[in-house]
Design an enzyme around this catalytic site. Structure first.
Site, short mmCIF file in Angstrom:
data_model
loop_
_atom_site.label_atom_id
_atom_site.label_comp_id
_atom_site.label_asym_id
_atom_site.label_seq_id
_atom_site.Cartn_x
_atom_site.Cartn_y
_atom_site.Cartn_z
N HIS A 15 4.34 13.66 -37.04
CA HIS A 15 4.65 14.33 -35.78
C HIS A 15 4.50 13.35 -34.62
O HIS A 15 3.50 12.63 -34.54
CB HIS A 15 3.71 15.51 -35.56
CG HIS A 15 4.01 16.68 -36.44
ND1 HIS A 15 3.10 17.70 -36.68
CD2 HIS A 15 5.12 17.01 -37.15
CE1 HIS A 15 3.64 18.59 -37.49
NE2 HIS A 15 4.86 18.19 -37.78
N LYS B 72 11.95 11.82 -39.25
CA LYS B 72 12.88 12.11 -38.15
C LYS B 72 12.80 11.02 -37.09
O LYS B 72 11.74 10.50 -36.78
CB LYS B 72 12.54 13.46 -37.52
CG LYS B 72 12.89 14.66 -38.40
CD LYS B 72 12.63 15.96 -37.67
CE LYS B 72 13.04 17.16 -38.50
NZ LYS B 72 12.78 18.44 -37.79
N ARG C 86 5.18 21.96 -47.13
CA ARG C 86 4.71 21.00 -46.10
C ARG C 86 3.73 21.70 -45.16
O ARG C 86 2.69 21.14 -44.79
CB ARG C 86 5.92 20.45 -45.35
CG ARG C 86 5.61 19.52 -44.18
CD ARG C 86 6.93 18.95 -43.68
NE ARG C 86 6.89 18.49 -42.30
CZ ARG C 86 6.52 17.26 -41.92
NH1 ARG C 86 6.16 16.38 -42.85
NH2 ARG C 86 6.54 16.92 -40.65
N TYR D 133 -0.92 24.40 -36.43
CA TYR D 133 -1.63 24.74 -37.66
C TYR D 133 -3.04 25.24 -37.40
O TYR D 133 -3.63 25.92 -38.24
CB TYR D 133 -1.65 23.54 -38.61
CG TYR D 133 -0.28 23.18 -39.09
CD1 TYR D 133 0.39 23.98 -40.01
CD2 TYR D 133 0.40 22.06 -38.60
CE1 TYR D 133 1.67 23.68 -40.44
CE2 TYR D 133 1.68 21.75 -39.03
CZ TYR D 133 2.31 22.56 -39.94
OH TYR D 133 3.59 22.27 -40.36
N HIS E 228 10.03 23.85 -47.58
CA HIS E 228 9.39 23.39 -46.34
C HIS E 228 8.04 24.06 -46.13
O HIS E 228 7.16 23.50 -45.48
CB HIS E 228 10.31 23.64 -45.15
CG HIS E 228 9.95 22.82 -43.95
ND1 HIS E 228 10.16 21.46 -43.88
CD2 HIS E 228 9.37 23.17 -42.77
CE1 HIS E 228 9.74 21.00 -42.71
NE2 HIS E 228 9.26 22.02 -42.02
N ARG F 224 8.96 16.39 -46.12
CA ARG F 224 10.14 17.25 -46.03
C ARG F 224 10.95 17.05 -47.30
O ARG F 224 10.89 15.97 -47.92
CB ARG F 224 10.98 16.87 -44.81
CG ARG F 224 10.25 16.98 -43.47
CD ARG F 224 11.14 16.49 -42.33
NE ARG F 224 10.48 16.62 -41.04
CZ ARG F 224 9.74 15.66 -40.47
NH1 ARG F 224 9.58 14.49 -41.10
NH2 ARG F 224 9.17 15.86 -39.30
#
Length: 320
Positions: free
Chosen positions: A290, A196, A267, A299, A264, A172
């Site tokens: 993730h 995150k 990414r 994806y 982004h 990110r």
């Protein structure tokens, strides 16, 4: 004084309801500090709701009518809006606007509109990520692509290094800009990234990406503290994400890319291109940080969509 009529005067609703709408809009504007666009969107949503109710109930609704609404009335409104072409995401926004008005009525002792709470928000299909092509992603991360700009070379190399981290490591933009000088990677090394929720992950660094960072460090005119930011602005302070976003906007114009080509999106490109080359989904999950595999699985849909697009464009029987 404006000659434009107040749109609320055209709404078929009782004066008490119109007065409540005016107070609610004033509350949004002056107390909630909502943007003019948000206030106008909410005004439009409630105007459409009240206009629908006037036809649905057979008379202009008043406050007791709103309190007496049942979930089926709200669902009928959403069905009517859906028939006019609104998608699930837009329906959810409309319902949010009407619910805001209902909460305002309740807080001000003008009745509870429980039906608005009883109806579930329409579930929108998740938007598929829009990756760049491999050629475009490489061009974005190449300082020479912006050689036409009258900018200092070190600035162009710096921006390319940040974008190379986003594409080459799947970072990110906030993660790339949070790196310290002492964390500048050597070729073949790995970066320890805190993403995150404080979740950490190890990301290998391609030689091309490491070389771009090395080039930036050689050209950077400022002495960098080992514990200070790796990437700095033209005055030597921490580099703002906005600067990279503006650089990407320039690249969109130079390369003819769509508005979805953001930092982004690099990414997304990282993950999509790995998957297209046979990358393991769980390995890609770990590289992206993730928490859930289902987040990474989006994806696979992107890869399938691109495969079908290529099939329809190339196969002789695809258009028969």
């Amino acid at each position: 004084m404006s000659d434009t009529p107040d749109p609320l005067t055209l709404v078929p609703a009782a004066p008490s309801v119109i007065a409540a709408v005016r107070r609610w809009l004033g509350y949004l504007e002056h107390e909630r500090r909502c943007s003019p666009k948000t206030v106008e969107a909410y005004r439009r949503d409630v105007r459409q709701f009240l206009t629908f109710l006037a036809g649905h109930l057979g008379e202009p609704p008043d406050l007791p009518d709103l309190a007496a609404l049942e979930p089926r009335d709200v669902r009928a409104f959403l069905a009517e809006r859906r028939s006019s072409g609104l998608d699930q995401r837009s329906l959810g926004r409309v319902l949010a606007g009407v619910r805001s008005f209902g909460r305002f009525l309740e807080r001000n002792g003008q009745g509870k509109v429980g039906a608005l709470k009883a109806v579930s928000t329409p579930k929108a299909k998740p938007r598929l990520p829009r990756p760049l092509s491999i050629l475009d992603a490489k061009a974005v991360a190449d300082a020479d692509t912006r050689a036409f700009e009258a900018r200092e070379t070190w600035v162009l190399v710096r921006d390319a290094a940040v974008l190379a981290l986003c594409y080459g490591c799947g970072l990110r933009i906030s993660e790339a800009l949070s790196l310290r000088r002492r964390e500048a990677p050597a070729p073949g090394a790995a970066l320890r990234i805190t993403g995150k929720g404080g979740k950490t992950r190890m990301v290998p660094v391609l030689a091309k990406v490491a070389a771009g960072i090395t080039d930036y460090l050689k050209l950077c005119p400022y002495p960098l503290d080992p514990d200070g930011p790796l990437f700095v602005g033209v005055k030597g302070g921490p580099l703002s994400p906005r600067i990279i976003q503006l650089a990407m906007a320039t690249l969109r114009g130079a390369l003819g890319l769509p508005e979805t080509a953001t930092p982004h999106a690099l990414r997304h490109s990282f993950a999509t291109h790995l998957l297209a080359k046979g990358g393991d989904l769980r390995a890609i999950q770990d590289l992206l940080g993730h928490a859930s595999l289902s987040t990474t699985q989006v994806y696979t849909a992107v890869d399938t969509t691109q495969l079908m697009a290529a099939y329809r464009a190339a196969h002789p029987r695809a258009r028969s």
